[in-house]
Design a protein around this motif. Structure first.
Motif, short mmCIF file in Angstrom:
data_model
loop_
_atom_site.label_atom_id
_atom_site.label_comp_id
_atom_site.label_asym_id
_atom_site.label_seq_id
_atom_site.Cartn_x
_atom_site.Cartn_y
_atom_site.Cartn_z
N GLU A 1 1.02 -0.78 0.05
CA GLU A 1 -0.53 -0.01 -0.21
C GLU A 1 1.02 1.40 -0.27
N TRP A 2 1.96 1.37 0.77
CA TRP A 2 2.87 2.60 1.29
C TRP A 2 3.58 2.57 -0.39
N LEU A 3 3.60 1.00 -1.31
CA LEU A 3 4.55 1.70 -2.19
C LEU A 3 3.48 2.20 -3.74
N ALA A 4 2.16 1.73 -3.42
CA ALA A 4 0.94 2.55 -4.66
C ALA A 4 1.17 3.94 -4.42
N LYS A 5 1.10 4.31 -2.68
CA LYS A 5 1.18 5.87 -2.52
C LYS A 5 2.21 6.31 -3.44
N GLN A 6 3.63 6.44 -3.01
CA GLN A 6 4.62 6.30 -4.05
C GLN A 6 4.18 6.66 -5.32
N TYR A 7 4.14 5.78 -6.27
CA TYR A 7 3.68 5.37 -7.09
C TYR A 7 2.53 6.67 -7.92
N GLU A 8 1.63 6.70 -6.98
CA GLU A 8 0.61 7.79 -6.87
C GLU A 8 1.33 9.24 -7.13
N HIS A 9 2.48 9.03 -6.37
CA HIS A 9 2.43 11.10 -6.16
C HIS A 9 3.91 10.72 -7.12
N ILE B 1 10.58 10.26 2.62
CA ILE B 1 9.56 8.81 2.49
C ILE B 1 10.08 7.29 2.34
N LEU B 2 11.07 7.33 2.67
CA LEU B 2 11.26 5.94 3.41
C LEU B 2 11.52 5.63 4.83
N ALA B 3 10.75 6.72 5.36
CA ALA B 3 10.99 6.56 6.86
C ALA B 3 9.93 6.30 7.25
N THR B 4 9.15 6.03 6.33
CA THR B 4 7.55 6.04 6.25
C THR B 4 6.95 4.36 5.80
N ASP B 5 7.68 3.80 5.41
CA ASP B 5 7.90 2.39 5.14
C ASP B 5 7.41 1.88 6.43
N PRO B 6 6.74 0.56 5.60
CA PRO B 6 6.04 0.25 7.48
C PRO B 6 6.93 -0.20 7.29
N PHE B 7 7.99 -0.95 6.91
CA PHE B 7 9.33 -2.18 6.93
C PHE B 7 10.29 -1.05 7.63
N ALA B 8 10.22 -0.01 7.41
CA ALA B 8 12.17 1.07 8.17
C ALA B 8 10.81 1.35 9.25
#
Length: 99
Positions: free
Chosen positions: A24-32, A62-69
């Motif tokens: 879901e986080w990746l999808a948002k980054q693509y949308e942005h 951006i990377l700090a908001t990744d659920p993996f991070a």
């Protein structure tokens, strides 16, 4: 632009639990418009993200908001580069880099 190499730091079972939120986080980054490509490494020890050009500070935020991070499931190696040549098949990437 950047190539971001993710390396899992937790058991794959923990990574799998966070995978839907990461997707879901990746999808948002693509949308942005931040990311150009992403996917799992083979073997599955992490992932790879190719970004559009941006400041390093913006990428770090951006990377700090990744659920993996957020869940401390991966570490990130960031490689900045300026592409000077691409294959004709990547015409759309060429256009994205010129903006």
């Amino acid at each position: 632009m950047y190539v971001v190499l993710l390396t899992y730091t937790a058991p794959i079972s923990d990574v799998d639990l966070a995978l839907p939120d990461h997707a879901e986080w990746l999808a948002k980054q693509y949308e942005h418009g931040h990311f150009l490509a992403s996917g799992a490494q083979n073997p599955r020890v992490g992932g790879v993200i190719i970004t559009r050009p941006m400041t390093r500070g913006k990428l770090d935020a951006i990377l700090a908001t990744d659920p993996f991070a957020v869940q401390h499931l991966a570490r990130y190696e960031i490689v900045e580069f300026s592409p000077t040549r691409t294959a004709p098949e990547l015409r759309l990437v060429n256009e994205a880099l010129s903006h």
